[in-house]
Design a protein around this motif. Structure first.
Motif, PDB file in Angstrom:
ATOM      1  N   LEU A   1      17.040  69.567  38.759  1.00 54.91           N
ATOM      2  CA  LEU A   1      18.145  70.016  40.011  1.00 54.91           C
ATOM      3  C   LEU A   1      19.373  69.893  38.865  1.00 54.91           C
ATOM      4  CD1 LEU A   1      17.583  67.975  43.022  1.00 54.91           C
ATOM      5  CD2 LEU A   1      17.283  70.339  42.668  1.00 54.91           C
ATOM      6  N   ASN A   2      20.389  70.860  39.078  1.00 52.50           N
ATOM      7  CA  ASN A   2      21.767  70.832  38.437  1.00 52.50           C
ATOM      8  C   ASN A   2      22.761  70.748  39.237  1.00 52.50           C
ATOM      9  OD1 ASN A   2      20.639  72.081  35.720  1.00 52.50           O
ATOM     10  ND2 ASN A   2      19.826  73.203  37.371  1.00 52.50           N
ATOM     11  N   VAL A   3      23.652  69.940  39.067  1.00 55.45           N
ATOM     12  CA  VAL A   3      24.881  69.977  39.936  1.00 55.45           C
ATOM     13  C   VAL A   3      26.182  70.371  38.917  1.00 55.45           C
ATOM     14  CG1 VAL A   3      26.741  68.425  41.178  1.00 55.45           C
ATOM     15  CG2 VAL A   3      24.274  68.049  41.510  1.00 55.45           C
ATOM     16  N   GLY A   4      26.869  71.320  39.500  1.00 59.33           N
ATOM     17  CA  GLY A   4      28.081  71.583  38.402  1.00 59.33           C
ATOM     18  C   GLY A   4      29.349  72.187  39.090  1.00 59.33           C
ATOM     19  N   ALA A   5      30.319  72.536  38.435  1.00 60.26           N
ATOM     20  CA  ALA A   5      31.468  73.056  38.873  1.00 60.26           C
ATOM     21  C   ALA A   5      32.321  73.885  37.836  1.00 60.26           C
ATOM     22  CB  ALA A   5      32.325  71.876  39.574  1.00 60.26           C
ATOM     23  N   ALA A   6      33.069  75.018  38.065  1.00 58.96           N
ATOM     24  CA  ALA A   6      33.752  75.519  37.403  1.00 58.96           C
ATOM     25  C   ALA A   6      35.079  75.741  37.840  1.00 58.96           C
ATOM     26  CB  ALA A   6      33.336  77.132  37.174  1.00 58.96           C
ATOM     27  N   SER A   7      36.167  75.820  36.924  1.00 54.23           N
ATOM     28  CA  SER A   7      37.642  75.843  37.346  1.00 54.23           C
ATOM     29  C   SER A   7      37.941  77.329  38.168  1.00 54.23           C
ATOM     30  CB  SER A   7      38.532  75.562  36.288  1.00 54.23           C
ATOM     31  OG  SER A   7      38.391  76.638  35.374  1.00 54.23           O
TER      32      SER A   7
END
Length: 374
Positions: free
Chosen positions: A137-143
């Motif tokens: 699993l991957n948890v991420g964010a982009a501005s």
């Protein structure tokens, strides 16, 4: 005999004088409850809005059983309001803000989707011979630059969301990577479905609803690997494709704004990693190419907000207005740099990475937890 230029000059003057009223105003004819009624709209921008939404407006007039007098009053209100409100400039600024936000949303989605399925090891090995794969699993964010959307909401009377100018656009994905057969390559797949309504996050997001879907994958081909004592260095070239659809919606007090994106992103790049004991630092670069659509629509009491008039004019204007554009393959090319650190704990891999996408200035981050044999 007069010189010919005098005839031409006089002819153009007559032509300009003849066309001037037509260019300055537009006449529309509507079916009303007591017959038909023709009205003239003086503002070119409003006339364009009515023309683009004529069928919707006529349907509303019929449904609301409006009379010729109602239509006449609405046209008079519009002409009075646009004579002094600078509507064309305000409307152009509004649509520009919404188009800017749809572009910012595309850039954030584009950068965020490519950060998924990011393995620290530049090449995990073969599935045969050998047995190398990973899943997790991957948890991420982009501005996401939110300032233009806030500006648009203020202009159409939807108020201030109270959110910062830059938001973290979230992602949560599952991935699988399988080693190649015979040749030194591996193949990765990723998928995500995130709906904030299902997760009950609207209150935390101040009424914003997000429905987000990503599916895609990549291929990495190892072009160099070497072992220097405890140091294992690898380099690979990569290519991938990710399809992303996003429905971004905000509603408050019966008004709403919606963004709809459908984007396919192709990637070409390279990655290098150096494993020392259980630590795997990595760096990489890639080019992002996107194609698809980005559309927006707004439902609001925008007549009062933009024209400063009364609601009698609303019968000649659509309840919603919209815009958008398609994105060509070479219209949205973005270079991206990324780096991070993996921790290899036998069959458990933990990876943390960051990215920077140039031109759009989007910063991304991701953390992954996987079961892996690499």
């Amino acid at each position: 005999m007069k010189p010919i230029y005098k005839y031409l000059t006089a002819g153009f003057a007559v032509l300009a004088f003849t066309l001037l009223p037509t260019m300055a105003s537009t006449t529309f004819t509507f079916k009303t409850s007591d017959g038909t009624k023709s009205v003239t709209i003086n503002d070119e921008t409003v006339a364009g809005i009515i023309s683009d939404n004529y069928a919707e407006i006529q349907s509303a007039i019929t449904e609301d059983n409006l009379s010729s007098s109602d239509i006449t009053t609405a046209a008079a209100s519009i002409n009075t309001a646009t004579a002094s409100s600078g509507f064309s400039s305000t409307y152009s600024t509004l649509t520009g803000s919404l188009n800017s936000f749809s572009s910012a949303l595309l850039d954030s989605v584009q950068a965020g989707s490519t950060m998924q399925n990011q393995y620290a090891n530049a090449y995990i090995g073969q599935i045969f011979p050998g047995f190398h794969f990973g899943a997790g699993l991957n948890v991420g964010a982009a501005s996401l630059d939110f300032s233009s959307f806030g500006d648009a909401l203020t202009k159409i009377g939807m108020g201030d969301l109270g959110l910062p100018e830059t938001l973290a656009f979230p992602s949560l994905t599952a991935d699988l990577r399988i080693g190649g057969i015979i040749l030194p390559f591996d193949v990765g797949f990723t998928v995500m479905k995130l709906n904030t309504a299902d997760l009950g996050l609207q209150d935390r997001l101040n009424g914003i609803a997000l429905d987000y879907f990503v599916i895609g994958g990549d291929v990495r081909y190892c072009i160099w690997k070497t072992g220097l004592g405890p140091l294992n260095v690898k380099a690979s070239i990569t290519g991938g494709f990710y399809y992303t659809s996003v429905d971004f919606n905000y509603e408050a007090d019966g008004m709403g704004a919606d963004m709809d994106l459908g984007i396919g992103t192709f990637t070409l790049g390279a990655q290098a990693s150096a494993k020392f004991l259980f630590l795997v630092p990595y760096v990489g670069a890639r080019l992002l190419f996107s194609t698809g659509h980005r559309n927006w629509s707004v439902t609001s009491d925008w007549v009062v907000a933009l024209l400063g008039g009364d609601k009698t004019m609303a019968s000649l204007l659509p309840k919603t207005f919209s815009g958008g554009s398609t994105v060509g393959f070479f219209d949205n090319i973005r270079p991206q740099l990324y780096a991070g650190l993996g921790i290899d704990l036998f069959v458990v891999d933990i990876t943390a990475g960051i990215s920077y996408t140039a031109i759009s200035n989007v910063v991304g981050a991701t953390v992954s937890l996987r079961f892996a044999l690499d």
